[in-house]
Design an enzyme around this catalytic site. Structure first.
Site, PDB file in Angstrom:
ATOM      1  CG  ASP A 188      -2.147   0.862   1.008  1.00  0.00           C
ATOM      2  OD1 ASP A 188      -3.231   0.293   0.776  1.00  0.00           O
ATOM      3  OD2 ASP A 188      -2.022   2.100   1.020  1.00  0.00           O
ATOM      4  CE  LYS A 233     -18.285  -4.843  -7.881  1.00  0.00           C
ATOM      5  NZ  LYS A 233     -18.337  -5.295  -6.527  1.00  0.00           N
ATOM      6  CB  CYS A 293     -20.602  -0.923  -4.422  1.00  0.00           C
ATOM      7  SG  CYS A 293     -19.183  -1.214  -3.382  1.00  0.00           S
TER       8      CYS A 293
HETATM    9  N1  SAJ Z   1     -30.955  -0.296  -0.167  1.00  0.00           N
HETATM   10  C1  SAJ Z   1     -32.296   0.122  -0.242  1.00  0.00           C
HETATM   11  N2  SAJ Z   1     -33.266  -0.819  -0.408  1.00  0.00           N
HETATM   12  C2  SAJ Z   1     -32.980  -2.155  -0.476  1.00  0.00           C
HETATM   13  C3  SAJ Z   1     -31.624  -2.573  -0.417  1.00  0.00           C
HETATM   14  C4  SAJ Z   1     -30.627  -1.620  -0.250  1.00  0.00           C
HETATM   15  O1  SAJ Z   1     -32.588   1.327  -0.183  1.00  0.00           O
HETATM   16  O2  SAJ Z   1     -33.935  -2.942  -0.609  1.00  0.00           O
HETATM   17  C5  SAJ Z   1     -29.880   0.721  -0.025  1.00  0.00           C
HETATM   18  C6  SAJ Z   1     -29.059   0.574   1.270  1.00  0.00           C
HETATM   19  O3  SAJ Z   1     -29.706   1.226   2.353  1.00  0.00           O
HETATM   20  C7  SAJ Z   1     -27.758   1.239   0.859  1.00  0.00           C
HETATM   21  C8  SAJ Z   1     -27.634   0.879  -0.626  1.00  0.00           C
HETATM   22  O4  SAJ Z   1     -28.914   0.494  -1.052  1.00  0.00           O
HETATM   23  O5  SAJ Z   1     -27.856   2.644   0.976  1.00  0.00           O
HETATM   24  C9  SAJ Z   1     -26.628  -0.241  -0.926  1.00  0.00           C
HETATM   25  O6  SAJ Z   1     -26.719  -1.281   0.034  1.00  0.00           O
HETATM   26  P1  SAJ Z   1     -26.637  -2.841  -0.336  1.00  0.00           P
HETATM   27  O7  SAJ Z   1     -26.775  -3.605   0.913  1.00  0.00           O
HETATM   28  O8  SAJ Z   1     -27.615  -3.131  -1.411  1.00  0.00           O
HETATM   29  O9  SAJ Z   1     -25.229  -3.025  -1.021  1.00  0.00           O
HETATM   30  P2  SAJ Z   1     -23.678  -2.686  -0.639  1.00  0.00           P
HETATM   31  O10 SAJ Z   1     -23.315  -1.409  -1.322  1.00  0.00           O
HETATM   32  O11 SAJ Z   1     -23.411  -2.779   0.817  1.00  0.00           O
HETATM   33  O12 SAJ Z   1     -22.925  -3.932  -1.339  1.00  0.00           O
HETATM   34  C10 SAJ Z   1     -23.142  -4.188  -2.715  1.00  0.00           C
HETATM   35  C11 SAJ Z   1     -23.443  -5.699  -2.892  1.00  0.00           C
HETATM   36  N3  SAJ Z   1     -23.934  -5.921  -4.237  1.00  0.00           N
HETATM   37  C12 SAJ Z   1     -25.100  -6.569  -4.475  1.00  0.00           C
HETATM   38  O13 SAJ Z   1     -25.835  -6.960  -3.596  1.00  0.00           O
HETATM   39  C13 SAJ Z   1     -25.462  -6.802  -5.909  1.00  0.00           C
HETATM   40  C14 SAJ Z   1     -22.190  -6.519  -2.608  1.00  0.00           C
HETATM   41  O14 SAJ Z   1     -22.422  -7.896  -2.878  1.00  0.00           O
HETATM   42  C15 SAJ Z   1     -21.016  -6.023  -3.472  1.00  0.00           C
HETATM   43  O15 SAJ Z   1     -19.816  -6.756  -3.235  1.00  0.00           O
HETATM   44  C16 SAJ Z   1     -20.770  -4.578  -3.103  1.00  0.00           C
HETATM   45  O16 SAJ Z   1     -21.972  -3.828  -3.443  1.00  0.00           O
HETATM   46  C17 SAJ Z   1     -19.561  -4.087  -3.901  1.00  0.00           C
HETATM   47  O17 SAJ Z   1     -18.460  -4.036  -3.318  1.00  0.00           O
HETATM   48  O18 SAJ Z   1     -19.693  -3.850  -5.099  1.00  0.00           O
END
Ligand code: SAJ
Length: 419
Positions: free
Chosen positions: A34, A212, A266
């Site tokens: 890093d 991805k 993400c």
């Molecule tokens: N959210 C909603 N409604 C929902 C689900 C989520 O409003 O029904 C919001 C959450 O509050 C948050 C945002 O979406 O603000 C993202 O949260 P998340 O839990 O959907 O996803 P991340 O960003 O924590 O992680 C995602 C994941 N991708 C998918 O589920 C397709 C994870 O598997 C990936 O590895 C990660 O992105 C990444 O690193 O790309």
């Protein structure tokens, strides 16, 4: 495993560090690289700079066992895993960190090595990496789709782990492995077999890169549908949470949950990679991003109306804000719509603001700069004091708030907790 005696992980952030640690915990000899000396020093002391369940304990163990060490310089290794940031600004991906990783790996490459890119990247990035390596090391043969033979194998393997479950998902999730050639994918599979128990699915690099972006865009489009429904239902006087619950009883319907907007580094970002790659065709993906980005402003309109109502009834009201993180039960505030909403309310300076965030010791972002904004660790005291309560993040700590606690309050429930 036998061919991969030393593995170098470039970039020791949210993905690189857990990957390095998991590899080392399976007995591989890992060198983490890093550019941040503070990060390197910390890891070499067996400590971590990011919050992730169990990561601290496993890091301490592998550093103590001598299986993981960190450095600022890339040295010789049998495999190089590149997990550096690819931020997106001004309508395009900033590939500077990937480019400098290539420049630092190139001088130490030797025949038989493997290079795997994990960073979220626009389609075509891994092939561009190969071009860069070819220019920097004309003495080595790099892979070409039409020519299977090479000295150095190159592949793309995106991470897909959920923050908060990284150590579990790194091991258990299926992984997509895109090789420049089938032989490259097979070599990369040897690396991931060291720690992955999920299926390792081989494909070409472009499909892996797009996979991805597709996964996160799919989720973004689904959330946009839910968010749009919530705005429509509000206008029509329908309870969106009940509506979604009922619609989801259909065997082929699975609507996601509305919220205050989409945050994190993400889902709120990756769809733009697709829009940038094919702007004239990525119409739905772009609109979904716009719908989700517009949700915090919609919440703010409702808060503004509640403040105006309370002011008409008397003195300067107190607004209680529940949660600031980008999603429930994490301590991550990056691209958080809740924080964006809180900062906007603070900026109005037309109310007292009391904030609860169980995952922060002090007010994050610019909230700490406002005299009329303070934090409260006592959720019940916050509710008693506030005339307006805004549920922004449904952290599990808020389950203890009952409907009777909220009697006589104006409630803006962006997560459907009390609906
Ligand atoms: N959210 C909603 N409604 C929902 C689900 C989520 O409003 O029904 C919001 C959450 O509050 C948050 C945002 O979406 O603000 C993202 O949260 P998340 O839990 O959907 O996803 P991340 O960003 O924590 O992680 C995602 C994941 N991708 C998918 O589920 C397709 C994870 O598997 C990936 O590895 C990660 O992105 C990444 O690193 O790309």
């Amino acid at each position: 495993m036998n061919r991969l005696r030393t593995i170098s992980v470039i970039g020791l952030g949210y993905i690189g560090l857990p990957t390095a640690v998991v590899l080392a915990s399976r007995g591989a000899s890992v060198v983490g690289v890093d550019t941040n000396e503070h990060v390197v020093t910390k890891i070499n002391r067996g400590e971590v700079h990011i919050v992730e369940p169990d990561l601290d304990a496993v890091t301490a163990r592998v550093v103590q066992n001598g299986l993981l060490r960190a450095t600022t310089c890339v040295g010789e290794a049998d495999a190089f895993v590149v997990a550096v940031p690819t931020p997106f600004h001004d309508g395009k991906a900033d590939m500077a960190y990937v480019n400098s990783a290539v420049v630092s790996i190139a001088p130490v490459l030797k025949a038989g090595d493997l290079v795997v890119l994990e960073s979220t990247s626009p389609p075509g990035t891994t092939e561009a990496m190969v071009e860069q390596f070819t220019a920097l090391r004309p003495d080595l043969k790099f892979p070409r789709q039409q020519d299977g033979t090479c000295d150095v194998h190159v592949a793309y393997c995106p991470e897909r782990v959920l923050p908060g479950r990284v150590l579990v998902e790194l091991v258990e999730n299926d992984r997509i492995i895109g090789g420049i050639t089938p032989e490259c994918a097979a070599r990369a599979e040897e690396l991931y077999r060291i720690f992955c128990t999920g299926s390792l699915l081989r494909t070409d690099v472009r499909t892996a890169e797009m996979c991805k972006l597709t996964e996160n865009s799919f989720r973004d489009v689904g959330i946009a549908f839910a968010n749009e429904l919530s705005v429509i239902c509000e206008k029509l006087g329908i309870n969106v949470w009940e509506l979604i619950r009922l619609a989801n009883h259909h065997p082929r319907v699975n609507i996601l949950q509305p919220g205050p907007g989409v945050g994190g580094h993400c889902i709120a970002v990756d769809p733009w990679f697709i829009v940038a790659a094919a702007p004239e065709h990525a119409r739905l993906i772009r609109v979904a991003r716009e719908v989700n980005d517009a949700k915090p402003a919609h919440v703010l309109t409702n808060v503004k109306a509640a403040i105006a109502g309370a002011k008409a009834a008397g003195a300067r009201p107190t607004v209680g804000l529940l949660g600031l993180a980008f999603k429930p039960d994490v301590d991550d505030f990056r691209e958080s719509p809740a924080l964006q909403i809180a900062e906007a309310i603070a900026d109005w300076n037309n109310c007292e603001v009391v904030v609860s965030e169980p995952h922060a010791e002090k007010l994050p972002g610019k909230l700490g700069c406002f005299k009329h904004v303070r934090m409260s660790e006592d959720i019940h005291a916050l509710i008693r004091e506030a005339q307006i309560v805004v549920m922004l993040v449904n952290h599990r700590q808020y389950n203890e708030i009952s409907r009777t606690d909220l009697q006589d309050k104006a409630i803006i429930d962006t997560r459907g907790v009390w609906s």
